[in-house]
Design an enzyme around this catalytic site. Structure first.
Site, PDB file in Angstrom:
ATOM      1  N   HIS A 181      -7.629  -3.209  10.452  1.00  0.00           N
ATOM      2  CA  HIS A 181      -8.867  -3.932  10.143  1.00  0.00           C
ATOM      3  C   HIS A 181      -9.693  -4.169  11.422  1.00  0.00           C
ATOM      4  O   HIS A 181      -9.798  -5.317  11.874  1.00  0.00           O
ATOM      5  CB  HIS A 181      -8.532  -5.293   9.502  1.00  0.00           C
ATOM      6  N   HIS A 240     -13.458  -3.617   4.392  1.00  0.00           N
ATOM      7  CA  HIS A 240     -12.005  -3.795   4.425  1.00  0.00           C
ATOM      8  C   HIS A 240     -11.377  -3.296   5.739  1.00  0.00           C
ATOM      9  O   HIS A 240     -10.881  -4.102   6.506  1.00  0.00           O
ATOM     10  CB  HIS A 240     -11.376  -3.118   3.192  1.00  0.00           C
ATOM     11  N   HIS A 252      -3.325   2.148   8.722  1.00  0.00           N
ATOM     12  CA  HIS A 252      -4.401   1.376   8.112  1.00  0.00           C
ATOM     13  C   HIS A 252      -4.525   0.067   8.886  1.00  0.00           C
ATOM     14  O   HIS A 252      -3.531  -0.636   9.089  1.00  0.00           O
ATOM     15  CB  HIS A 252      -4.100   1.099   6.635  1.00  0.00           C
ATOM     16  N   GLU A 259       0.840  -1.212   0.000  1.00  0.00           N
ATOM     17  CA  GLU A 259       0.000   0.000   0.000  1.00  0.00           C
ATOM     18  C   GLU A 259       0.872   1.259   0.000  1.00  0.00           C
ATOM     19  O   GLU A 259       0.416   2.325   0.411  1.00  0.00           O
ATOM     20  CB  GLU A 259      -0.908   0.021   1.236  1.00  0.00           C
TER      21      GLU A 259
HETATM   22  O1  2HA Z   1      -1.065  -4.722   3.490  1.00  0.00           O
HETATM   23  O2  2HA Z   1      -4.078  -4.496   4.920  1.00  0.00           O
HETATM   24  O3  2HA Z   1      -4.965  -3.611   2.615  1.00  0.00           O
HETATM   25  C1  2HA Z   1      -2.072  -5.347   4.148  1.00  0.00           C
HETATM   26  C2  2HA Z   1      -3.377  -4.695   3.967  1.00  0.00           C
HETATM   27  C3  2HA Z   1      -3.773  -4.299   2.605  1.00  0.00           C
HETATM   28 ZN    ZN Z   2      -6.044  -3.725   4.590  1.00  0.00          ZN
END
Ligand code: 2HA
Ligand code: ZN
Length: 270
Positions: free
Chosen positions: A145, A215, A143, A120
């Site tokens: 999850h 996501h 970022h 990313e």
């Molecule tokens: O690189 O979460 O969206 C791992 C991720 C990609």
């Molecule tokens: Zn991700």
């Protein structure tokens, strides 16, 4: 002792150790399965002479776009395919420091090892470029999850503009206070794509945290701990909502009137 830029005490080392601390939290929270999630931080203002003097460990790697504000900027980036739980213990084996070259469209890896940055990297560097361009003091991009927040994006009703912002704000006062710009929405797009990057950039005009449908989330802040705290607070609100629902009732939520009262008392943005 193995040569590492973390061996010497410096602000740069402190920033990287904060990333390791947050990586551990992400794993403990269950937000970082396998190589899930990414962190990049702009280290340019704290880069040491020693790091400046290092020879590149890689050939120039093209970014694929010209990011004109990133000339000679240094970043710590999680490595591609690397796990947050490993990065927590050994940040310089599972991530690397890179320098963007003078052409603003390629970078080299400078420390400690030639660990390839996250898949990313283009969205992340595009976000840093955008933040510098508008004179922002934000230096961290996270970022991750979060289970509860991602679950909520599977209901199309929650993807309406600002619906989740008001719902999550109304669960506990902290969320309004510590995530005062709310939660932007990016519709599903291929992970790592330019399309996703551009959608996030347009949302960052208005929000510090953007949720990507089905996501994860992306948060920007002055440092990585602040970015983590915003997502953690939003996730706490989501858990309160889901707990009330699982007890069989719709939570009442703090009224708009009470939220306005708080906005005025704490001088929060509209
Ligand atoms: O690189 O979460 O969206 C791992 C991720 C990609
Ligand atoms: Zn991700």
């Amino acid at each position: 002792m193995i040569q590492s830029i973390l061996n010497e005490k410096s602000l740069l080392a402190d920033r990287i150790l904060e990333v390791a601390e947050v990586a551990g939290y992400l794993w403990q929270k269950g937000w970082a399965e396998r190589n899930g999630g990414n962190i990049t931080i702009n280290l340019t203002e704290v880069v040491t002479d020693k790091v400046r003097s290092l020879s590149p460990l890689s050939e120039p790697i093209p970014i694929g776009r010209e990011l004109s504000n990133l000339k000679d900027c240094y970043f710590y980036c999680k490595g591609t395919n690397k796990r947050m739980r490993d990065l927590a213990r050994r940040p310089m084996d599972h991530g690397a420091v890179i320098r963007v070259l003078d052409d603003c469209s390629s970078y080299v890896i400078v420390a400690d090892n030639p660990v390839q940055p996250t898949s990313e990297i283009v969205p992340h560097l595009s976000i840093h470029n955008y933040l510098l361009g508008k004179g922002s003091s934000y230096r961290a991009v996270l970022h991750t999850h979060p289970i509860d927040l991602v679950a909520m994006t599977h209901n199309p009703a929650f993807l309406e503009k600002d619906r989740l912002t008001y719902l999550l704000w109304s669960m506990i006062p902290e969320t309004r206070a510590f995530c005062p710009r709310g939660l932007g929405i990016a519709p599903y797009a291929l992970p790592g794509s330019v399309e996703l990057a551009d959608k996030i950039l347009s949302e960052l005009d208005e929000y510090d945290v953007v949720i990507w449908e089905k996501h994860g989330v992306c948060a920007v802040a002055e440092n990585i701990l602040e970015a983590f705290d915003m997502v953690d607070t939003l996730s706490k609100s989501a858990q309160i909502y889901l707990t009330a629902k699982s007890m069989g009732f719709e939570p009442e939520g703090i009224s708009m009137e009470k939220m306005d009262e708080m906005r005025e008392a704490f001088h929060l943005p509209k």
